[in-house]
Design a protein around this motif. Sequence first.
Motif, mmCIF file in Angstrom:
data_model
loop_
_atom_site.group_PDB
_atom_site.id
_atom_site.type_symbol
_atom_site.label_atom_id
_atom_site.label_comp_id
_atom_site.label_asym_id
_atom_site.label_seq_id
_atom_site.Cartn_x
_atom_site.Cartn_y
_atom_site.Cartn_z
ATOM 1 N N LEU A 4 37.217 11.682 16.767
ATOM 2 C CA LEU A 4 36.635 11.440 18.092
ATOM 3 C C LEU A 4 35.749 10.211 17.999
ATOM 4 N N TYR A 5 35.746 9.397 19.035
ATOM 5 C CA TYR A 5 34.883 8.222 18.963
ATOM 6 C C TYR A 5 34.497 7.754 20.349
ATOM 7 N N ILE A 6 33.469 6.915 20.354
ATOM 8 C CA ILE A 6 33.102 6.189 21.560
ATOM 9 C C ILE A 6 33.031 4.728 21.148
ATOM 10 N N SER A 7 33.390 3.830 22.061
ATOM 11 C CA SER A 7 33.385 2.414 21.703
ATOM 12 C C SER A 7 33.051 1.600 22.941
ATOM 13 N N ILE A 8 31.905 0.969 22.929
ATOM 14 C CA ILE A 8 31.442 0.244 24.117
ATOM 15 C C ILE A 8 32.052 -1.163 24.149
ATOM 16 N N SER A 9 32.019 -1.860 23.017
ATOM 17 C CA SER A 9 32.533 -3.241 23.014
ATOM 18 C C SER A 9 33.826 -3.382 22.214
ATOM 19 N N GLY A 10 34.413 -2.255 21.785
ATOM 20 C CA GLY A 10 35.762 -2.301 21.205
ATOM 21 C C GLY A 10 35.838 -2.325 19.688
ATOM 22 N N ASN A 11 34.718 -2.473 18.992
ATOM 23 C CA ASN A 11 34.786 -2.562 17.528
ATOM 24 C C ASN A 11 35.256 -1.255 16.891
ATOM 25 N N ILE A 41 36.107 9.083 23.694
ATOM 26 C CA ILE A 41 35.221 9.696 24.682
ATOM 27 C C ILE A 41 34.581 8.560 25.480
ATOM 28 N N ASP A 42 34.607 8.687 26.800
ATOM 29 C CA ASP A 42 33.876 7.692 27.600
ATOM 30 C C ASP A 42 33.243 8.395 28.792
ATOM 31 N N ASP A 43 32.550 7.628 29.589
ATOM 32 C CA ASP A 43 31.765 8.240 30.664
ATOM 33 C C ASP A 43 32.631 8.960 31.695
ATOM 34 N N ASN A 44 33.934 8.648 31.732
ATOM 35 C CA ASN A 44 34.794 9.262 32.748
ATOM 36 C C ASN A 44 35.609 10.440 32.227
ATOM 37 N N CYS A 45 35.492 10.739 30.928
ATOM 38 C CA CYS A 45 36.406 11.755 30.396
ATOM 39 C C CYS A 45 35.911 13.167 30.727
ATOM 40 N N LEU A 46 36.870 14.071 30.846
ATOM 41 C CA LEU A 46 36.539 15.476 31.089
ATOM 42 C C LEU A 46 36.105 16.101 29.773
ATOM 43 N N PHE A 47 35.020 16.839 29.787
ATOM 44 C CA PHE A 47 34.588 17.510 28.567
ATOM 45 C C PHE A 47 35.506 18.705 28.313
ATOM 46 N N GLU A 48 35.924 18.840 27.069
ATOM 47 C CA GLU A 48 36.816 19.930 26.691
ATOM 48 C C GLU A 48 36.247 20.621 25.468
ATOM 49 N N SER A 49 36.670 21.864 25.287
ATOM 50 C CA SER A 49 36.327 22.584 24.066
ATOM 51 C C SER A 49 37.274 22.122 22.978
ATOM 52 N N GLU A 50 36.733 21.618 21.894
ATOM 53 C CA GLU A 50 37.586 21.206 20.777
ATOM 54 C C GLU A 50 37.987 22.460 20.004
ATOM 55 N N GLU A 78 25.346 8.123 24.621
ATOM 56 C CA GLU A 78 24.909 9.519 24.824
ATOM 57 C C GLU A 78 26.068 10.434 25.226
ATOM 58 N N THR A 79 27.098 9.886 25.873
ATOM 59 C CA THR A 79 28.215 10.747 26.287
ATOM 60 C C THR A 79 28.857 11.418 25.076
ATOM 61 N N LEU A 80 28.917 10.694 23.954
ATOM 62 C CA LEU A 80 29.497 11.305 22.752
ATOM 63 C C LEU A 80 28.594 12.438 22.252
ATOM 64 N N ARG A 81 27.295 12.183 22.261
ATOM 65 C CA ARG A 81 26.363 13.242 21.840
ATOM 66 C C ARG A 81 26.528 14.484 22.737
#
Length: 150
Positions: A4-11, A41-50, A78-81
Amino acid sequence: MNLLYISISGNTRSFLKRLQSFAEEQKRVNTNAVTFTLKEIDDNCLFESELEPFIAFVPTYLEGGNGVDNGTQEILTETLREYIEFENNASRCLGVVGSGNKNFNRQYCLTAKQYAQQFDVPMLEDFELRGTSADIERIYAILSELRDNS
Ligand SMILES: Cc1cc2nc3c(=O)[nH]c(=O)nc-3n(C[C@H](O)[C@H](O)[C@H](O)COP(=O)(O)O)c2cc1C
């Protein structure tokens, strides 16, 4: 293995796609090689139970403070947290890999360290920016070992 990851500027996204390609190459010569499923994970994704164990890849975005004797504020990730905090997701997290920029000195990869502490999981590794080929090989080896031992 789920990453799982979050990436703001693509790195982080770039690093993980290259890690996934590297794993696919290994799979051609070793059918037992680990494969990776990526979930951004991004600000628009639906939260799911992993339902399966996962590793979280966490870039660092902090505002203010020096991370040592005064506060820092996590921004943008913070969305990832919150996703990891959602329902029982934290119990499925096997560890975190941090990314950042060493120019930030003692704040280097601090968010991943904070996640490791909050969720009581190991901080497995770190890499800078988009990561090098050596980072990919090293992190691939660590994740393979983790898969074999779990
Ligand atoms: C506003 C801002 C704040 C940042 N703060 C930190 C920091 O405190 N520590 C660190 O190691 N890297 C910091 N970085 C660097 C990023 O973590 C680094 O560029 C990372 O590769 C970004 O990942 P991404 O492109 O997947 O979003 C910061 C970058 C920006 C733009």
